[in-house]
Design a protein around this motif. Structure first.
Motif, PDB file in Angstrom:
ATOM      1  N   GLU A 112      -2.059   5.442   2.244  1.00 35.22           N
ATOM      2  CA  GLU A 112      -3.184   4.301   2.592  1.00 35.22           C
ATOM      3  C   GLU A 112      -3.103   3.411   3.619  1.00 35.22           C
ATOM      4  O   GLU A 112      -4.282   2.984   4.712  1.00 35.22           O
ATOM      5  N   GLN A 126       0.904  -1.346   0.086  1.00 35.46           N
ATOM      6  CA  GLN A 126      -0.027  -0.295   0.391  1.00 35.46           C
ATOM      7  C   GLN A 126       0.856   1.428  -0.233  1.00 35.46           C
ATOM      8  O   GLN A 126       2.118   0.660   0.228  1.00 35.46           O
ATOM      9  N   GLN A 151      -4.469   6.263   6.698  1.00 34.70           N
ATOM     10  CA  GLN A 151      -6.069   5.961   6.928  1.00 34.70           C
ATOM     11  C   GLN A 151      -6.178   4.541   7.497  1.00 34.70           C
ATOM     12  O   GLN A 151      -7.074   4.717   8.512  1.00 34.70           O
ATOM     13  N   TRP A 152      -5.336   4.154   7.387  1.00 36.71           N
ATOM     14  CA  TRP A 152      -5.694   2.668   8.003  1.00 36.71           C
ATOM     15  C   TRP A 152      -4.858   2.580   9.494  1.00 36.71           C
ATOM     16  O   TRP A 152      -5.961   2.428  10.246  1.00 36.71           O
TER      17      TRP A 152
END
Length: 318
Positions: A21, A17, A24-25
């Motif tokens: 990303e 990723q 956000q995770w």
């Protein structure tokens, strides 16, 4: 916009990723991050290469911030950052120091020996040549994070073409002058800021946006605006509307009006003279730079030069 990687198995393996990303995770599902044992990050993905030689500026700082967040959630997680040059600008250098102290490993690689990512028997494998140890290292991370480059959006070219705005070699909008007019376009009354101008941090974007807003306010606050006298004027009675000036003007000022004649808006004209020099019938003149004025200046200059030479014979230099 963030570059969508085409390398390092991105898109084909869900364990690979981007930093965005990952961020956000980390914010939405931190409990899943605590189960990760090893995270490998690869810097300069899609930038600092032949096609895109510029630095994206925010990648290193973002990687360090995300790495520290992972360590905060689970101190036992091993985080390795594969980098070419760590560029944590300004005060962000303190976060880099903190990352070192937190046990985050930084492994340097050369652009000629980029990391190799493979999937073998269902496991991610990252091979890299450590420039300090001069030996190859193999990592088997649970998560591979790519620091993707900042790229101009696909719509930038069409938008620039629509408004006649210049772009630099990397595809970002170009200011009028990097020192004297850093927030202005060459077109009067148009200003730029943020990532459209080039890769920069959020703090830099905000500062630039404030400056652009202040520049716009200086225009909007005036009841009347005086334009320069050096503007192009077309002889409409003799013009045959060949459209040469329309195609030549870099600012898109000459237009065909409702009467089917070429019209040059004096408020928008930049006085560059391109249309005047390109007009095949010489029916466009730049005010204060007309042909007869220039010829008169040249005549006076040569006459003065002859007088100066005659004076030199009368009063020879010591």
């Amino acid at each position: 916009s963030e570059y969508i990687p085409e390398e390092y198995a991105y898109g084909s393996d869900p364990r690979v990723q981007t930093q965005l990303e990952l961020h956000q995770w980390l914010s939405q599902e931190p409990e899943k991050v605590s189960q990760v044992k090893q995270v490998v990050m690869i810097q300069c993905v899609g930038s600092r290469e032949e096609a895109h030689p510029y630095c994206s500026r925010v990648c290193c700082s973002t990687a360090v911030a995300n790495a520290l967040k992972i360590k905060e959630i689970n101190p036992q997680t091993e985080v390795i950052v594969l980098y070419r040059d760590m560029r944590t600008y300004g005060q962000k250098e303190l976060f880099y120091k903190k990352a070192r102290e937190a046990g985050i490993r930084f492994v340097r690689f050369e652009p000629e020996a980029k990391p190799e990512v493979t999937v073998e028997e269902g496991k991610l494998k990252v091979r890299v040549l450590d420039q300090n140890l001069k030996t190859g290292i193999i990592f088997q991370p649970d998560c591979l994070v790519l620091s993707a480059a900042v790229r101009p959006t696909p719509e930038t070219k069409s938008f620039a073409s629509l408004l006649k705005l210049p772009l630099d070699a990397d595809g970002f909008f170009l200011e009028a002058h990097i020192k004297l007019r850093p927030l202005d376009f060459a077109n009067a009354g148009m200003f730029l800021c943020g990532l459209g101008h080039g890769p920069k941090s959020l703090e830099e974007s905000i500062s630039q946006a404030k400056g652009a807003a202040a520049r716009a306010a200086t225009v909007l606050a005036q009841e009347q605006i005086s334009v320069g006298g050096q503007v192009a004027v077309v002889d409409q009675e003799r013009c045959i509307v060949c459209m040469t000036c329309v195609r030549t003007c870099p600012f898109g000022v000459p237009q065909v009006n409702e009467e089917g004649m070429i019209e040059i808006n004096p408020a928008a004209c930049q006085g560059c003279g391109n249309c005047a020099s390109a007009c095949p019938r010489k029916l466009i003149q730049v005010q204060n730079q007309r042909d007869d004025q220039i010829m008169a200046k040249e005549t006076a200059l040569f006459e003065w030069g002859g007088t100066a030479r005659s004076w030199g014979s009368v009063f020879p230099a010591a």
